[in-house]
Design a protein around this motif. Structure first.
Motif, PDB file in Angstrom:
ATOM      1  N   VAL A   7       1.198  -1.392   0.387  1.00  0.00           N
ATOM      2  CA  VAL A   7      -0.624   0.194  -0.591  1.00  0.00           C
ATOM      3  C   VAL A   7       0.778   1.260   0.107  1.00  0.00           C
ATOM      4  N   VAL A   8       1.708   1.594   0.566  1.00  0.00           N
ATOM      5  CA  VAL A   8       3.160   2.134   1.192  1.00  0.00           C
ATOM      6  C   VAL A   8       3.855   2.475  -0.521  1.00  0.00           C
ATOM      7  N   LEU A   9       3.834   1.177  -1.285  1.00  0.00           N
ATOM      8  CA  LEU A   9       4.647   1.589  -2.271  1.00  0.00           C
ATOM      9  C   LEU A   9       4.097   2.381  -3.808  1.00  0.00           C
ATOM     10  N   SER A  10       2.693   1.706  -3.431  1.00  0.00           N
ATOM     11  CA  SER A  10       0.995   1.711  -4.291  1.00  0.00           C
ATOM     12  C   SER A  10       1.535   3.585  -3.948  1.00  0.00           C
ATOM     13  N   TRP A  11       0.891   3.938  -3.014  1.00  0.00           N
ATOM     14  CA  TRP A  11       0.968   5.490  -2.668  1.00  0.00           C
ATOM     15  C   TRP A  11       2.469   6.406  -3.465  1.00  0.00           C
ATOM     16  N   CYS A  12       3.835   6.080  -3.081  1.00  0.00           N
ATOM     17  CA  CYS A  12       4.167   6.040  -3.262  1.00  0.00           C
ATOM     18  C   CYS A  12       4.336   6.858  -4.996  1.00  0.00           C
ATOM     19  N   ALA A  13       4.607   5.475  -5.714  1.00  0.00           N
ATOM     20  CA  ALA A  13       4.242   4.877  -7.279  1.00  0.00           C
ATOM     21  C   ALA A  13       3.040   6.094  -8.171  1.00  0.00           C
ATOM     22  N   LEU A  14       2.201   6.106  -7.030  1.00  0.00           N
ATOM     23  CA  LEU A  14       0.716   6.878  -7.794  1.00  0.00           C
ATOM     24  C   LEU A  14       1.513   8.674  -7.420  1.00  0.00           C
ATOM     25  N   ALA A  15       1.939   8.801  -6.700  1.00  0.00           N
ATOM     26  CA  ALA A  15       2.332  10.072  -6.203  1.00  0.00           C
ATOM     27  C   ALA A  15       3.633  10.317  -7.057  1.00  0.00           C
ATOM     28  N   LEU A  16       4.527  10.029  -7.006  1.00  0.00           N
ATOM     29  CA  LEU A  16       5.717  10.468  -8.029  1.00  0.00           C
ATOM     30  C   LEU A  16       5.097  10.244  -9.857  1.00  0.00           C
ATOM     31  N   ALA A  17       4.144   9.267 -10.271  1.00  0.00           N
ATOM     32  CA  ALA A  17       3.035  10.113 -11.319  1.00  0.00           C
ATOM     33  C   ALA A  17       2.374  11.114 -11.496  1.00  0.00           C
ATOM     34  N   GLY A  18       2.077  11.270 -10.110  1.00  0.00           N
ATOM     35  CA  GLY A  18       1.059  12.813 -10.240  1.00  0.00           C
ATOM     36  C   GLY A  18       1.851  14.065 -10.482  1.00  0.00           C
ATOM     37  N   VAL A  19       2.975  13.572  -9.797  1.00  0.00           N
ATOM     38  CA  VAL A  19       4.052  14.897 -10.181  1.00  0.00           C
ATOM     39  C   VAL A  19       4.716  14.822 -11.257  1.00  0.00           C
ATOM     40  N   SER A 196      -8.715   0.924  -4.534  1.00  0.00           N
ATOM     41  CA  SER A 196      -7.508   0.582  -3.556  1.00  0.00           C
ATOM     42  C   SER A 196      -6.179   1.251  -4.596  1.00  0.00           C
ATOM     43  N   PRO A 197      -5.327   1.881  -3.865  1.00  0.00           N
ATOM     44  CA  PRO A 197      -4.321   2.806  -4.510  1.00  0.00           C
ATOM     45  C   PRO A 197      -3.042   1.419  -4.601  1.00  0.00           C
ATOM     46  N   VAL A 198      -3.308   0.174  -4.214  1.00  0.00           N
ATOM     47  CA  VAL A 198      -2.646  -0.525  -4.669  1.00  0.00           C
ATOM     48  C   VAL A 198      -2.932  -1.066  -6.191  1.00  0.00           C
ATOM     49  N   TYR A 199      -4.700  -1.266  -6.574  1.00  0.00           N
ATOM     50  CA  TYR A 199      -5.191  -1.771  -7.717  1.00  0.00           C
ATOM     51  C   TYR A 199      -4.256  -0.587  -8.870  1.00  0.00           C
ATOM     52  N   TRP A 200      -4.064   0.752  -9.059  1.00  0.00           N
ATOM     53  CA  TRP A 200      -3.925   1.849  -9.583  1.00  0.00           C
ATOM     54  C   TRP A 200      -2.135   1.542  -9.922  1.00  0.00           C
TER      55      TRP A 200
END
Length: 230
Positions: A7-19, A196-200
């Motif tokens: 879950v933590v890894l997913s949020w980090c990856a999604l945040a990096l993609a958003g930035v 779920s952030p993991v899904y994305w």
């Protein structure tokens, strides 16, 4: 349930993609590096949603030089030549943008409507993803091909479909195969959903796989002149 580290890894990856997406958007719209092929002003930011910093690097290296502002700053009349691999990569990203937006729209629609076939949402997701991706992919391709070839709406849409259907299908083959693994192998007993952030995060990986499976089709389409080199 997904493990906490994922879950933590997913949020980090999604945040990096958003930035990454915001960096590209800011450069195009706030700093004025508008693209001569206007559809790329949508393609580059969407590519950032799944390729993250790689998309930023690609944009900076091969997208930014396509703007009139960059050409004026460097005293050039035409953009520098790109290597063949970069031309192919941009062609795949053009197809991938339609797939990505179509998948996001369809995934949330299937989830919101609680659609299922044979007790799972996977098949409705496949159908919705493909239809939405095809519609958006052809639209994106139309705005690339029609202006370059001086085509009207009907001929432009026909040329766009001819250029995009194979590429888009090849992209979705990779993505759909990964989605099947998500549904039946990784989280078979407790399927993930678009809330779920993991899904994305896993869908980001699937889109990278789709990028790879669409590569050979784009090489062939560009070489045959069916798809415009961008």
């Amino acid at each position: 349930m997904a493990p906490s580290w994922l879950v933590v890894l997913s949020w980090c990856a999604l945040a990096l993609a958003g930035v990454s997406t915001l960096v590209i958007v800011a450069d195009i719209y706030a700093r004025g590096y508008s693209q001569r092929m206007r559809v790329m002003e949508a393609v580059w930011p969407v590519t950032g949603l799944y390729l993250g910093p790689v998309a930023v690097w690609m944009y900076w290296r091969y997208g930014r030089p396509q703007s009139n502002k960059w050409l004026e700053e460097h005293g050039l009349d035409a953009p520098p030549d790109k290597p063949k691999w970069a031309t192919t990569a941009i062609g795949v990203s053009h197809c991938g943008a339609g797939c990505t937006l179509g998948d996001i729209i369809a995934e949330f629609a299937v989830f919101a409507l609680a659609l299922q076939l044979f007790g799972r949402a996977l098949l409705p997701e496949y159908i919705g993803d493909y239809i939405a991706a095809l519609a958006l992919g052809i639209l994106f391709q139309y705005f690339a091909i029609a202006p370059m070839r001086g085509l009207g709406v009907r001929k432009g849409l026909a040329a766009a479909a001819k250029a995009d259907v194979l590429s888009l299908t090849a992209f979705e083959v990779g993505l759909f195969g990964w989605m099947a693994l998500m549904a039946f192998v990784f989280f078979g007993s407790h399927p993930l959903h678009p809330d779920s952030p993991v899904y994305w995060f896993l869908m980001q990986i699937g889109m990278v796989i789709g990028f790879a499976t669409a590569w050979p089709a784009n090489v062939w389409l560009i070489r045959r002149g069916i798809k415009e080199a961008m």
